[in-house]
Design an enzyme around this catalytic site. Structure first.
Site, PDB file in Angstrom:
ATOM      1  N   GLU A   1     -12.652  -6.503 -12.128  1.00 32.34           N
ATOM      2  CA  GLU A   1     -13.780  -7.055 -11.293  1.00 32.34           C
ATOM      3  C   GLU A   1     -14.035  -8.670 -12.745  1.00 32.34           C
ATOM      4  O   GLU A   1     -14.250  -8.797 -12.524  1.00 32.34           O
ATOM      5  CB  GLU A   1     -15.058  -7.023 -11.007  1.00 32.34           C
TER       6      GLU A   1
ATOM      7  N   GLU B   1     -11.605  -9.356 -14.234  1.00 30.30           N
ATOM      8  CA  GLU B   1     -11.517 -11.302 -13.117  1.00 30.30           C
ATOM      9  C   GLU B   1     -12.191 -12.098 -13.617  1.00 30.30           C
ATOM     10  O   GLU B   1     -12.057 -13.433 -14.050  1.00 30.30           O
ATOM     11  CB  GLU B   1     -11.254 -10.614 -11.891  1.00 30.30           C
TER      12      GLU B   1
ATOM     13  N   CYS C   1     -15.801  -6.028  -2.302  1.00 34.13           N
ATOM     14  CA  CYS C   1     -16.050  -4.181  -1.785  1.00 34.13           C
ATOM     15  C   CYS C   1     -16.100  -4.126  -0.561  1.00 34.13           C
ATOM     16  O   CYS C   1     -16.052  -3.672  -0.159  1.00 34.13           O
ATOM     17  CB  CYS C   1     -16.642  -3.870  -2.366  1.00 34.13           C
TER      18      CYS C   1
ATOM     19  N   SER D   1     -12.692 -12.188  -4.693  1.00 31.87           N
ATOM     20  CA  SER D   1     -12.286 -11.275  -6.092  1.00 31.87           C
ATOM     21  C   SER D   1     -11.133 -11.498  -5.348  1.00 31.87           C
ATOM     22  O   SER D   1     -10.811 -10.953  -3.899  1.00 31.87           O
ATOM     23  CB  SER D   1     -13.443 -10.231  -6.551  1.00 31.87           C
TER      24      SER D   1
ATOM     25  N   LYS E   1     -15.077  -0.434   7.453  1.00 30.20           N
ATOM     26  CA  LYS E   1     -14.139   0.393   7.170  1.00 30.20           C
ATOM     27  C   LYS E   1     -13.382   0.795   7.459  1.00 30.20           C
ATOM     28  O   LYS E   1     -11.426   0.561   7.352  1.00 30.20           O
ATOM     29  CB  LYS E   1     -14.403   1.884   5.903  1.00 30.20           C
TER      30      LYS E   1
ATOM     31  N   GLU F   1     -10.992  -2.304   8.547  1.00 31.93           N
ATOM     32  CA  GLU F   1     -10.719  -2.490   6.799  1.00 31.93           C
ATOM     33  C   GLU F   1      -8.985  -2.026   6.567  1.00 31.93           C
ATOM     34  O   GLU F   1      -7.782  -2.340   6.011  1.00 31.93           O
ATOM     35  CB  GLU F   1     -11.671  -2.555   5.479  1.00 31.93           C
TER      36      GLU F   1
ATOM     37  N   GLU G   1      -2.770  -5.583   4.861  1.00 35.41           N
ATOM     38  CA  GLU G   1      -2.172  -5.881   3.215  1.00 35.41           C
ATOM     39  C   GLU G   1      -2.504  -4.090   2.396  1.00 35.41           C
ATOM     40  O   GLU G   1      -2.426  -4.622   1.308  1.00 35.41           O
ATOM     41  CB  GLU G   1      -3.669  -6.519   3.019  1.00 35.41           C
TER      42      GLU G   1
ATOM     43  N   CYS H   1     -25.240  -0.486   1.337  1.00 39.89           N
ATOM     44  CA  CYS H   1     -24.462   0.703   1.622  1.00 39.89           C
ATOM     45  C   CYS H   1     -26.209   2.095   2.152  1.00 39.89           C
ATOM     46  O   CYS H   1     -25.158   2.694   3.247  1.00 39.89           O
ATOM     47  CB  CYS H   1     -23.825   0.781   0.602  1.00 39.89           C
TER      48      CYS H   1
END
Length: 562
Positions: free
Chosen positions: A279, A282, A299, A319, A354, A357, A362, A498
């Site tokens: 990151e 980037e 994230c 990102s 999550k 996710e 992907e 989190c």
């Protein structure tokens, strides 16, 4: 003394000190009035009426919605009030699926707790409740038959998270909490953050329990079960297992998983180190080559879904780095394919989103997900209890190699501002204690929902934003759209990051502060505090990733069309 404002509660003289309501004054002197709909972090609703008090004229007032006044004289526990509260509880129980022994919220249910407190052994009214289960979401399960209409989930979803996936529908006796047009929750704009489940006082909304899938995998002799554990889990699991909230119990978690039969255990903080490097690379590339700014972190899956649903035009700003969970899983599954091993990869996360996710297209190869299963901190607690493991007596054990070395930069991903600070440490590239102290004071730490500061860069400066909670994210997004300059923005969907994820045990501000302090303490105890100083990271780049950074560590999200 003459300027003090005083009132009387149950014959006790109490000073009024800027409390928002009578409830706060009453709790200040050690009286815990019962409530369902009151939360200090949400707007005042005043619907459940459990916190009623009796004033000197014999009138009843809701303590949560009444402003304290000098000279007030109230009683909180008269026979009349006891009868009133008992009637409310009986009416709620008559319209509630009371299968407590099999309910996911059993022993954590506020209705169950108050029914016991007020010694309700019989309900005079016939029970009319029926299960109305909505299991369409990958993240949460709803059962309208257990809803008590407190509105906590509605206010959380609308006020704090700015999603509005659920609201009150119909009127009078038909009123219900529902989605628009009664759609299954999985077909709405719900982002799966789980904050509705976190505030729900009953089992009406719970994080989906998928622990049986892990038990089956452990029992399968033809499968190697490999687990990764997110940084925030280590400081939130202890309290429910007879330890201090905020204490780092990562070693005990590892020991517990091994006793349950897991083959390999790793720390997601390792792949967070990879995230820092990718990151920050980037970010620097965009700064130097005129790329799309601000760069927004990737994230948090709840944030990604929110952006896809609400601001698809921002996807170019986000990102391309995978989350630490997906980076780790990509490497583990890649190694398994090369060795022709049958891996069942499990991620233990503080986050209910999550689960969604892990199911995204992907993150699949040949239609097989890189993460086979996500279980939350609360699910892990259930598994440990089911195993009969006495958690607080376990001897800590180390995580496995070859990914057994982590840095403090990876650990602090568990708190809001942690990603930003980890990137700052890489940019500073220092081992100096003075420099670490200076970085800590830049402005990324703390429990405030929106933090921003300037970072010197060449002849100018970079404007950095750190945001937790989706309503706060929306505020920052609108400021960006109105032309305000931001170069880098860290966004976490859950308030305070989190450590307060939807999959964590319920917490209030003191618990979150303890968890945050625990994360920073763990960081300081590590000899490696910068991602780039982790020797295993360098080895993984050379021997595993090689020139496949984009394939293994980056992702292109499909832009949502409206």
């Amino acid at each position: 003394m003459a300027d003090k404002k005083m009132m009387i509660v149950d014959g006790i003289s109490v000073e009024i000190e800027n409390e928002r309501n009578l409830l706060e004054v009453i709790r200040k002197i050690g009286i815990e009035l019962p409530t369902f709909c009151y939360s200090s972090e949400l707007s005042i609703y005043g619907a459940c009426r459990m916190c009623m008090v009796e004033n000197e004229k014999g009138g009843l007032e809701a303590a949560c919605s009444t402003i304290p006044r000098a000279g007030m004289n109230i009683k909180t526990n008269t026979v009349r009030l006891q009868k009133y509260r008992k009637n409310i509880l009986e009416l709620l129980l008559a319209n509630h699926c009371s299968d407590c022994t099999t309910c996911d919220k059993s022993t954590k249910c506020r209705l169950q707790e108050l029914a016991k407190r007020f010694q309700i052994h019989n309900v005079r009214f016939p029970n009319t409740a029926k299960h109305q289960i909505d299991d369409s979401s990958a993240c949460i399960t709803r059962d309208a038959g257990k809803c008590i209409l407190c509105g906590d989930c509605v206010r959380m979803c609308n006020e704090t998270q700015n999603v509005g996936a659920i609201d009150f529908t119909y009127r009078s006796s038909k009123v219900a909490v529902n989605t628009a047009f009664g759609k299954p929750i999985g077909e709405t704009n719900c982002v799966g953050c789980g904050q509705c489940a976190a505030v729900c006082p009953t089992g009406a909304i719970v994080v989906k329990n998928e622990t049986e899938k892990l038990w089956k995998a452990i029992e399968n002799p033809n499968v190697k079960v490999v687990v990764q554990i997110a940084p925030a889990v280590r400081v939130a699991i202890g309290k429910d297992l007879f330890m201090k909230d905020g204490e780092d119990v990562m070693g005990k978690i590892v020991a517990a998983l091994r006793r349950m039969g897991v083959d390999e255990v790793y720390d997601t903080a390792f792949s967070a180190d990879l995230t820092v490097i990718e990151e920050s690379n980037e970010f620097i590339e965009r700064l130097q080559n005129g790329g799309k700014l601000p760069l927004i972190t990737s994230c948090c899956p709840g944030w990604i879904q929110y952006a896809e649903n609400t601001h698809p035009e921002l996807m170019e700003n986000i990102s391309s780095c995978k989350s630490p969970m997906q980076m780790f899983s990509a490497i583990i599954k890649d190694q398994a394919r090369q060795k022709k091993e049958n891996i069942f990869h499990v991620a233990i996360m503080p986050c209910s989103a999550k689960k969604f996710e892990a199911q995204r297209e992907e993150f699949k190869h040949d239609d097989i997900p890189d993460v086979d299963l996500v279980i939350t901190t609360k699910e892990l607690i259930k598994m440990i209890r089911k195993s009969g493991i006495i958690f607080d007596e376990l001897e800590p054990e180390a995580i496995d190699m070859p990914f057994g070395t982590i840095s403090g930069a990876g650990v602090i991903f568990g708190v809001t501002g942690g990603v930003t600070e980890a990137v700052l440490r890489r940019v500073a590239d220092t081992n100096s204690r003075a420099d670490y102290f200076a970085i800590e004071k830049m402005g990324q730490r703390g429990m405030v929902g929106i933090k921003e500061f300037d970072l010197p860069y060449g002849d100018s400066s970079l404007h950095i934003g750190v945001v937790s909670g989706l309503k706060n994210a929306e505020t920052i997004i609108q400021r960006v759209k109105n032309g305000e300059k931001f170069d880098f923005i860290e966004i976490m969907a859950c308030p305070n990051g989190c450590i307060n994820g939807g999959g964590q045990p319920r917490s209030h501000r003191p618990q979150r502060e303890a968890r945050t302090a625990g994360i920073y303490k763990s960081d300081k105890l590590l000899s490696i505090r910068r991602a780039q100083a982790n020797p295993i990271v360098d080895k993984v780049y050379k021997e595993i990733i090689q020139d496949r950074n984009h394939e293994l560590l980056h992702v292109h999200y499909t832009r949502v069309k409206h």
